[in-house]
Enzyme design. Structure first.
Site, PDB file in Angstrom:
ATOM      1  N   GLU A 287      -0.050  23.031  -5.129  1.00  0.00           N
ATOM      2  CA  GLU A 287       0.909  23.523  -5.899  1.00  0.00           C
ATOM      3  C   GLU A 287       2.355  23.458  -5.126  1.00  0.00           C
ATOM      4  O   GLU A 287       2.853  24.374  -4.914  1.00  0.00           O
ATOM      5  CB  GLU A 287       0.839  25.207  -6.097  1.00  0.00           C
ATOM      6  CG  GLU A 287      -0.564  25.649  -6.438  1.00  0.00           C
ATOM      7  CD  GLU A 287      -0.847  27.244  -6.276  1.00  0.00           C
ATOM      8  OE1 GLU A 287      -0.216  27.773  -5.240  1.00  0.00           O
ATOM      9  OE2 GLU A 287      -1.764  27.584  -6.938  1.00  0.00           O
ATOM     10  N   PRO A 288       2.899  22.384  -4.982  1.00  0.00           N
ATOM     11  CA  PRO A 288       4.219  22.261  -4.212  1.00  0.00           C
ATOM     12  C   PRO A 288       5.192  22.477  -5.317  1.00  0.00           C
ATOM     13  O   PRO A 288       5.227  22.182  -6.589  1.00  0.00           O
ATOM     14  CB  PRO A 288       4.196  20.442  -4.085  1.00  0.00           C
ATOM     15  CG  PRO A 288       3.347  19.896  -5.254  1.00  0.00           C
ATOM     16  CD  PRO A 288       1.920  20.875  -5.466  1.00  0.00           C
ATOM     17  N   ARG A 290       9.155  23.329  -3.710  1.00  0.00           N
ATOM     18  CA  ARG A 290      10.280  22.823  -2.814  1.00  0.00           C
ATOM     19  C   ARG A 290      10.056  21.153  -2.765  1.00  0.00           C
ATOM     20  O   ARG A 290      11.204  20.468  -2.868  1.00  0.00           O
ATOM     21  CB  ARG A 290      10.366  23.402  -1.561  1.00  0.00           C
ATOM     22  CG  ARG A 290      11.595  23.006  -0.747  1.00  0.00           C
ATOM     23  CD  ARG A 290      11.281  23.537   0.718  1.00  0.00           C
ATOM     24  NE  ARG A 290      10.780  24.954   0.787  1.00  0.00           N
ATOM     25  CZ  ARG A 290      11.738  25.989   0.696  1.00  0.00           C
ATOM     26  NH1 ARG A 290      13.068  26.034   0.492  1.00  0.00           N
ATOM     27  NH2 ARG A 290      11.141  27.260   0.734  1.00  0.00           N
ATOM     28  N   ARG A 326      20.301  30.777  -0.888  1.00  0.00           N
ATOM     29  CA  ARG A 326      19.519  30.355   0.163  1.00  0.00           C
ATOM     30  C   ARG A 326      20.397  30.709   1.626  1.00  0.00           C
ATOM     31  O   ARG A 326      19.597  31.024   2.448  1.00  0.00           O
ATOM     32  CB  ARG A 326      19.067  29.009  -0.025  1.00  0.00           C
ATOM     33  CG  ARG A 326      17.974  28.944  -1.193  1.00  0.00           C
ATOM     34  CD  ARG A 326      17.251  27.582  -0.998  1.00  0.00           C
ATOM     35  NE  ARG A 326      16.101  27.557   0.135  1.00  0.00           N
ATOM     36  CZ  ARG A 326      16.457  26.898   1.201  1.00  0.00           C
ATOM     37  NH1 ARG A 326      17.550  26.240   1.380  1.00  0.00           N
ATOM     38  NH2 ARG A 326      15.395  27.174   2.119  1.00  0.00           N
ATOM     39  N   TYR A 330      18.187  33.389   3.592  1.00  0.00           N
ATOM     40  CA  TYR A 330      17.427  32.775   4.685  1.00  0.00           C
ATOM     41  C   TYR A 330      18.262  32.197   5.694  1.00  0.00           C
ATOM     42  O   TYR A 330      17.446  31.737   6.686  1.00  0.00           O
ATOM     43  CB  TYR A 330      16.291  31.850   3.985  1.00  0.00           C
ATOM     44  CG  TYR A 330      15.834  32.155   2.801  1.00  0.00           C
ATOM     45  CD1 TYR A 330      14.829  33.097   2.646  1.00  0.00           C
ATOM     46  CD2 TYR A 330      16.053  31.496   1.589  1.00  0.00           C
ATOM     47  CE1 TYR A 330      14.163  33.349   1.426  1.00  0.00           C
ATOM     48  CE2 TYR A 330      15.323  31.542   0.237  1.00  0.00           C
ATOM     49  CZ  TYR A 330      14.534  32.608   0.184  1.00  0.00           C
ATOM     50  OH  TYR A 330      13.691  33.016  -0.995  1.00  0.00           O
ATOM     51  N   CYS A 356      32.588  38.905  -3.472  1.00  0.00           N
ATOM     52  CA  CYS A 356      33.094  40.048  -2.413  1.00  0.00           C
ATOM     53  C   CYS A 356      31.818  40.550  -1.719  1.00  0.00           C
ATOM     54  O   CYS A 356      31.311  41.488  -1.768  1.00  0.00           O
ATOM     55  CB  CYS A 356      33.528  41.196  -3.178  1.00  0.00           C
ATOM     56  SG  CYS A 356      35.132  40.422  -4.377  1.00  0.00           S
TER      57      CYS A 356
HETATM   58  C1  LIG Z   1       6.176  29.905  -3.930  1.00  0.00           C
HETATM   59  C2  LIG Z   1       4.861  29.255  -4.315  1.00  0.00           C
HETATM   60  C3  LIG Z   1       4.618  27.960  -4.354  1.00  0.00           C
HETATM   61  C4  LIG Z   1       5.249  27.085  -4.106  1.00  0.00           C
HETATM   62  O1  LIG Z   1       6.090  27.065  -2.709  1.00  0.00           O
HETATM   63  P1  LIG Z   1       6.831  25.687  -2.135  1.00  0.00           P
HETATM   64  O2  LIG Z   1       7.204  26.205  -0.735  1.00  0.00           O
HETATM   65  O3  LIG Z   1       8.108  25.755  -2.957  1.00  0.00           O
HETATM   66  O4  LIG Z   1       6.251  24.386  -2.204  1.00  0.00           O
HETATM   67  C5  LIG Z   1       3.269  27.557  -4.670  1.00  0.00           C
HETATM   68  N1  LIG Z   1       2.351  28.695  -4.775  1.00  0.00           N
HETATM   69  C6  LIG Z   1       2.605  29.754  -4.724  1.00  0.00           C
HETATM   70  C7  LIG Z   1       1.506  30.784  -4.972  1.00  0.00           C
HETATM   71  C8  LIG Z   1       3.970  30.143  -4.485  1.00  0.00           C
HETATM   72  O5  LIG Z   1       3.923  31.676  -4.506  1.00  0.00           O
END
Ligand SMILES: *Cc1c(COP(=O)(O)O)cnc(C)c1O
Length: 427
Positions: A287-288, A290, A326, A330, A356
């Site tokens: 599940e990439p 970023r 961001r 962070y 502001c």
């Molecule tokens: C946020 C998230 C991702 C993606 O994370 P990245 O750091 O953007 O790759 C994948 N799976 C789940 C369950 C998430 O909450």
């Protein structure tokens, strides 16, 4: 070096020294003139290149790359990825609606994560026949079973287990420890899978993990998947056959200047996961978020003022924390470059927005090439968690977005108008 070993250049480059920064062959100066600022610009080519890096590296086994929609949920980007076979990781009913709008044919490639799914959201996902629910608690599993029974549709689920692996990243984006709100303690998983086996409307389909975000080393992924694989073997002994392992997202990028060898990173990541999956014959999901979109995007802003105050110089841009939070949220670093370089020595400045809040900054005490009011600057690596986290704070209009495909650029989201800003309110 073969072609695939060559680190691909970042999509935002000056084609010639002194010329305007371009996305591929499209000038950001021209885009800013045409569509205004602040403006998000994305390279479709780079997004697809990143997707294919994962697809190639995982080729040896049955796999599905499920793009994490929350990183950047632009419909045009979802469509682009779906056309190349990507699936999607969603965390809300809204994200499901986006996938269904952009690529209805991809519904069967959707996994649904998140700790607080409502009955309505579950119903919609059951009706859409998504691939898998990543379930984060026993109570959620009971709710899923109840909704599935009502709709008379079998729910494929994975337990999102918490492997108790520490992934070194920012505390706000670390999720894989027992003390975090996410997932189910991996030691409890066998009992829960066994109890679900008695339910007519639940089908144990997978096991999932997600360790957090912006994880730079492949090692934690390997450790976590090894623990998951061990669980899968144990379940098999109990007669529960798991078809897919979902390794989650979280692979990090380099936000600093310099060469970033994405291909090598993906190979290292894939190798760690493949090794840990030894003996597992089923399908691998990842599940990439970023990693696919961050470096494909830049936020283009215009310099409104250059203000000197005591020893400090503030470069005030027309983009602000509501456009990209961001740095404030962070303490994230983003490279900032003038779109059209000027001669002269770099200066140490703070780059800030007009909101502001003292937290409204993009960079502090940063060496920046000289800029003047009216100049354009680009905040790089802004494709992930930029527009997706934007808001109307300070009643600012949300930015427009442009997608560059080859030599062509097109608007994929128009700039908000004052009418949009007021549209949902009741006097
Ligand atoms: C946020 C998230 C991702 C993606 O994370 P990245 O750091 O953007 O790759 C994948 N799976 C789940 C369950 C998430 O909450």
């Amino acid at each position: 070096m073969t072609k695939s070993d060559t680190p691909s250049p970042r999509p935002f480059q000056h084609p010639l020294p002194g010329s305007a920064l371009c996305c591929g062959s499209v000038s950001l100066e021209a885009l800013a003139k045409r569509y205004g600022t602040p403006l998000y610009v994305y390279s479709a080519d780079q997004i697809l290149e990143r997707l294919s890096l994962f697809q190639q590296a995982l080729q040896p086994r049955d796999h599905l790359v499920c793009y994490a929609v929350k990183a950047n949920s632009a419909l045009a980007i979802l469509k682009l990825l779906a056309e190349r076979g990507a699936g999607f990781d969603i965390v809300s009913g809204g994200e499901l609606e986006r996938v269904l709008a952009a690529a209805p044919e991809a519904a069967g490639r959707v996994v649904y994560s998140g700790v607080g799914k409502t009955a309505e959201e579950i119903d919609r996902a059951l009706t859409a026949e998504i691939l898998e629910f990543n379930v984060e608690s026993e109570a959620e599993l009971a709710l899923l079973a109840a909704r599935a029974a009502r709709l008379k549709r079998k729910a494929r689920f994975a337990l999102r287990v918490n492997p108790d692996v520490f992934a070194e990243t920012h505390p706000y984006i670390s999720t894989g420890l027992r003390e975090h709100k996410f997932g189910i303690d991996i030691r409890q998983a066998p009992r829960i899978y066994k109890s679900a086996a008695g339910s007519r409307w639940l089908q144990a389909h997978g096991v999932s993990v997600h360790l957090g975000s912006q994880i730079r080393s492949a090692n934690p992924f390997g450790v976590a998947i090894e623990r998951v694989n061990k669980l899968v073997r144990q379940l098999r002994k109990d007669g529960i056959v798991i078809e897919s392992i979902d390794a989650g997202g979280g692979l990090g990028i380099d936000y600093h200047a310099g060469v970033f060898d994405a291909a090598a990173k993906v190979r290292e990541y894939a190798a760690a996961i493949q090794d840990a999956l030894a003996g597992f014959e089923g399908r691998l999901l990842i599940e990439p978020g970023r990693f696919l979109v961050a470096q494909a995007g830049a936020l283009v802003a215009r310099v409104l003022q250059v203000k000197r105050s005591g020893k400090k110089t503030f470069v005030i841009t027309d983009a602000a924390m509501n456009d990209m939070i961001r740095p404030a949220l962070y303490q994230a670093h983003h490279e900032i470059v003038p779109v059209k370089p000027r001669a002269g020595k770099p200066r140490v400045v703070d780059v800030v927005g007009p909101v502001c809040e003292t937290g409204d900054f993009f960079a502090r005490d940063r060496k920046l090439a000289p800029v003047e009011p009216g100049d354009l600057v680009a905040l790089l690596d802004a494709g992930a968690y930029g527009m997706a986290q934007s808001s109307n704070y300070n009643s600012r209009l949300r930015a427009a977005e442009v997608l560059v495909e080859g030599a062509k650029a097109r608007l994929i989201r128009r700039r908000e108008t004052m009418a949009d800003l007021l549209a949902t309110e009741i006097l």
